[in-house]
Design a protein around this motif. Structure first.
Motif, PDB file in Angstrom:
ATOM      1  N   ASP A  56       0.454  17.009  -2.130  1.00  0.00           N
ATOM      2  CA  ASP A  56       1.001  16.272  -3.264  1.00  0.00           C
ATOM      3  C   ASP A  56      -0.118  15.732  -4.148  1.00  0.00           C
ATOM      4  OD1 ASP A  56       3.219  15.119  -4.703  1.00  0.00           O
ATOM      5  OD2 ASP A  56       2.644  13.179  -3.865  1.00  0.00           O
ATOM      6  N   TYR A  69      -1.333  16.653  -7.944  1.00  0.00           N
ATOM      7  CA  TYR A  69      -1.524  15.566  -8.933  1.00  0.00           C
ATOM      8  C   TYR A  69      -2.851  15.783  -9.665  1.00  0.00           C
ATOM      9  CZ  TYR A  69      -1.153  10.512 -10.322  1.00  0.00           C
ATOM     10  OH  TYR A  69      -1.028   9.305 -10.983  1.00  0.00           O
ATOM     11  N   ASN A 106      -6.147   5.961   1.818  1.00  0.00           N
ATOM     12  CA  ASN A 106      -6.362   5.518   3.195  1.00  0.00           C
ATOM     13  C   ASN A 106      -6.413   6.671   4.189  1.00  0.00           C
ATOM     14  OD1 ASN A 106      -6.433   2.907   2.285  1.00  0.00           O
ATOM     15  ND2 ASN A 106      -4.311   2.426   2.884  1.00  0.00           N
ATOM     16  N   LEU A 107      -5.758   7.783   3.848  1.00  0.00           N
ATOM     17  CA  LEU A 107      -5.847   8.946   4.735  1.00  0.00           C
ATOM     18  C   LEU A 107      -7.260   9.516   4.721  1.00  0.00           C
ATOM     19  CD1 LEU A 107      -2.522  10.895   4.027  1.00  0.00           C
ATOM     20  CD2 LEU A 107      -3.219   9.857   6.193  1.00  0.00           C
ATOM     21  N   ASP A 156       0.815  -1.219   0.000  1.00  0.00           N
ATOM     22  CA  ASP A 156       0.000   0.000   0.000  1.00  0.00           C
ATOM     23  C   ASP A 156       0.849   1.269   0.000  1.00  0.00           C
ATOM     24  OD1 ASP A 156       0.883  -0.074   2.590  1.00  0.00           O
ATOM     25  OD2 ASP A 156      -1.106  -0.100   3.507  1.00  0.00           O
ATOM     26  N   LEU A 157       2.165   1.133  -0.128  1.00  0.00           N
ATOM     27  CA  LEU A 157       3.020   2.313  -0.299  1.00  0.00           C
ATOM     28  C   LEU A 157       3.262   2.622  -1.770  1.00  0.00           C
ATOM     29  CD1 LEU A 157       5.710   1.633   2.447  1.00  0.00           C
ATOM     30  CD2 LEU A 157       3.661   3.064   2.610  1.00  0.00           C
ATOM     31  N   LEU A 158       2.748   1.779  -2.653  1.00  0.00           N
ATOM     32  CA  LEU A 158       2.997   1.987  -4.077  1.00  0.00           C
ATOM     33  C   LEU A 158       2.083   3.062  -4.669  1.00  0.00           C
ATOM     34  CD1 LEU A 158       3.544  -1.659  -5.324  1.00  0.00           C
ATOM     35  CD2 LEU A 158       5.256   0.126  -4.942  1.00  0.00           C
ATOM     36  N   ARG A 159       2.486   3.567  -5.799  1.00  0.00           N
ATOM     37  CA  ARG A 159       1.676   4.490  -6.588  1.00  0.00           C
ATOM     38  C   ARG A 159       1.819   4.063  -8.058  1.00  0.00           C
ATOM     39  NH1 ARG A 159       3.015   9.835  -8.696  1.00  0.00           N
ATOM     40  NH2 ARG A 159       2.712   8.612 -10.548  1.00  0.00           N
ATOM     41  N   PRO A 160       1.030   4.655  -8.964  1.00  0.00           N
ATOM     42  CA  PRO A 160       1.156   4.243 -10.365  1.00  0.00           C
ATOM     43  C   PRO A 160       2.612   4.303 -10.843  1.00  0.00           C
ATOM     44  CG  PRO A 160      -0.797   5.584 -10.094  1.00  0.00           C
ATOM     45  CD  PRO A 160      -0.073   5.613  -8.774  1.00  0.00           C
ATOM     46  N   MET A 190       8.432  11.424   2.302  1.00  0.00           N
ATOM     47  CA  MET A 190       8.465  12.670   3.071  1.00  0.00           C
ATOM     48  C   MET A 190       8.136  12.415   4.536  1.00  0.00           C
ATOM     49  SD  MET A 190       7.012  15.526   0.413  1.00  0.00           S
ATOM     50  CE  MET A 190       5.491  14.688  -0.079  1.00  0.00           C
ATOM     51  N   LYS A 198      -1.018   8.836 -15.500  1.00  0.00           N
ATOM     52  CA  LYS A 198      -0.755   8.517 -14.098  1.00  0.00           C
ATOM     53  C   LYS A 198       0.724   8.435 -13.770  1.00  0.00           C
ATOM     54  CE  LYS A 198      -4.093   5.516 -14.522  1.00  0.00           C
ATOM     55  NZ  LYS A 198      -5.033   4.393 -14.285  1.00  0.00           N
ATOM     56  N   ALA A 220       1.107  14.971   2.179  1.00  0.00           N
ATOM     57  CA  ALA A 220       0.441  13.980   1.334  1.00  0.00           C
ATOM     58  C   ALA A 220      -0.750  14.620   0.622  1.00  0.00           C
ATOM     59  CB  ALA A 220      -0.023  12.793   2.189  1.00  0.00           C
ATOM     60  N   GLU A 248      -5.299   3.296  -6.661  1.00  0.00           N
ATOM     61  CA  GLU A 248      -3.926   3.267  -7.162  1.00  0.00           C
ATOM     62  C   GLU A 248      -2.936   4.057  -6.313  1.00  0.00           C
ATOM     63  OE1 GLU A 248      -3.582   3.322 -11.458  1.00  0.00           O
ATOM     64  OE2 GLU A 248      -5.746   3.612 -11.606  1.00  0.00           O
ATOM     65  N   VAL A 249      -3.409   4.878  -5.395  1.00  0.00           N
ATOM     66  CA  VAL A 249      -2.520   5.583  -4.460  1.00  0.00           C
ATOM     67  C   VAL A 249      -3.052   5.321  -3.052  1.00  0.00           C
ATOM     68  CG1 VAL A 249      -1.232   7.722  -4.116  1.00  0.00           C
ATOM     69  CG2 VAL A 249      -2.525   7.421  -6.230  1.00  0.00           C
ATOM     70  N   PRO A 250      -2.983   4.067  -2.609  1.00  0.00           N
ATOM     71  CA  PRO A 250      -3.684   3.721  -1.366  1.00  0.00           C
ATOM     72  C   PRO A 250      -3.264   4.567  -0.172  1.00  0.00           C
ATOM     73  CG  PRO A 250      -2.298   1.888  -2.160  1.00  0.00           C
ATOM     74  CD  PRO A 250      -2.341   2.905  -3.239  1.00  0.00           C
ATOM     75  N   MET A 251      -2.014   5.014  -0.130  1.00  0.00           N
ATOM     76  CA  MET A 251      -1.618   5.808   1.044  1.00  0.00           C
ATOM     77  C   MET A 251      -2.485   7.061   1.152  1.00  0.00           C
ATOM     78  SD  MET A 251       2.053   7.379   2.209  1.00  0.00           S
ATOM     79  CE  MET A 251       2.037   8.674   3.494  1.00  0.00           C
ATOM     80  N   THR A 293       5.366   5.715  -3.087  1.00  0.00           N
ATOM     81  CA  THR A 293       4.751   7.035  -3.188  1.00  0.00           C
ATOM     82  C   THR A 293       5.574   8.094  -2.435  1.00  0.00           C
ATOM     83  OG1 THR A 293       2.679   8.210  -2.864  1.00  0.00           O
ATOM     84  CG2 THR A 293       3.244   6.608  -1.181  1.00  0.00           C
ATOM     85  N   PRO A 307       4.773  10.793  -0.648  1.00  0.00           N
ATOM     86  CA  PRO A 307       4.414  11.130   0.736  1.00  0.00           C
ATOM     87  C   PRO A 307       4.959  10.149   1.770  1.00  0.00           C
ATOM     88  CG  PRO A 307       2.559  11.578  -0.690  1.00  0.00           C
ATOM     89  CD  PRO A 307       3.614  10.907  -1.555  1.00  0.00           C
TER      90      PRO A 307
END
Lengths: 143, 143, 143, 143
Positions: free
Chosen positions: D63, D67, D23-24, C45-49, C59, D78, D60, D17-20, C54, C56
């Protein structure tokens, strides 16, 4: 609210007390509360390879325009000093005058923060440089 | 790896092609692959209110030292240009010479990124300014 | 000089008092005076496209590693807060653990400033991200 | 010009696709060409010592809002990735929802640059954080 320094006062401060900025030829155009604009007349010695205005001239201009925006709010507290300046160069300006427009985003008791946008005078809709800048404001007793 | 520009070549480029930096009096001291150091001899016209060296002189120095570090790696590709410069002013230098030490952190095909630390020549352990800087490197066919 | 917080204490502070960082799974590895290192174990779940970690997450890691470096010098003054963070993303890390190494460049009475370098655990010589960061330190009477 | 992604599409991209970011709990509110706004609903696990929202949650949010602003202009490319993010934390937000408003300052063929302002939903005139951000846009053939 009225600005607490005038265009004439800022131009005098630059000429007499910040000679590096004064010697570049930067001149304030307008000062309102929290906002300042200036012009950097073109000179050949501002160029760098590629025939474009050198970045340090743009950073010097941004820094002094933010100084004007800060003093417009707090008055001529000349010991206010830059603590951070972040410059993004967006396109290479052709030889010609540059204009800068700076505004405060926040002005607290000890820190002021704002942004400055620079354009070529002959293409005012295309920013050439965007700068954010933080000034540290000395406490009353240290001014 | 040997540096691809020399101290003499960088000082000549500044003097002849980046007059703003040359006129400030900045002089390169050493250049190795990916690293460059320089000195800014003190002059009264670098001061600002508070009796300290003006920020724009330090940013100009950092920018040109990073230029040297970049060219040390890629050779005299003079059209390499700054895209971002972030300066943090850490303490107010007393009147006196400044020294800058710049090094590449990454040098790719199209972007170079590095950091420059500035100190007063008489207090070399206390940074007065720390700068990060990105240069854009033109493609081969545009040089 | 000994560090004024331990690895265990920093990991406990994150877990109990900075849940966003704790929940990411960041773990401190080492803390010395003015320096801290940590690991971010990889999770999907730290991935992005693009299949890269990712920004953030990087950071967040840099911010908390600098927090550790600051507290290593001043002790567990938890009200120290970030005032500026500047992140440069240098290459896209492949899926895998990240390591961060942060160090103080200056630590004054009211401001601390430093840098953090992030690498992939399996390519420790190629920085993926470089961050500079300023923390504001509360005065003694406000802690 | 119409925006080239919709609020629904951006919320779906984040969630899947950007779960971080998803999830926030960040949710886009509006997207126009070159501009995007979003809300971060408050949750206890966003706090840090001092009872304020943690900086990494704000970064986050900034960012992902940038995007959205970038994709509003170039469509759902993406693989656009952040290369620089500079965050200035201006005041400590009280517990509560945060709003972000991002806009492009420049969008070229290969780089997009803009700014994001964050406020507390219950004090929308006092920025808590101001961010500038650069995205790298992949060439057509690499998308």
């Amino acid at each position: 609210m009225a600005a607490r320094v005038s265009v004439d006062e800022m131009n005098r401060i630059m000429r007499e007390e910040v000679p590096m900025a004064g010697n570049l030829g930067i001149l304030f155009d307008t000062i309102e509360d929290g906002r300042a604009t200036a012009r950097l007349p073109f000179r050949d010695d501002l160029l760098r390879p590629g025939g474009t205005v050198t970045g340090p001239a743009m950073m010097a201009m941004a820094d002094v325009v933010m100084y004007g925006a800060v003093l417009s709010r707090i008055g001529p507290v000349k010991l206010a000093v830059t603590t951070n300046l972040n410059a993004n160069f967006l396109r290479r300006p052709k030889p010609g005058d540059l204009l800068a427009d700076g505004r405060l985003i926040k002005c607290g008791r000890r820190l002021a923060y704002g942004e400055v946008t620079l354009v070529s005078a002959d293409a005012p809709d295309d920013p050439v440089c965007h700068v954010t800048c933080t000034y540290s404001i000395p406490p009353e007793e240290a001014r």
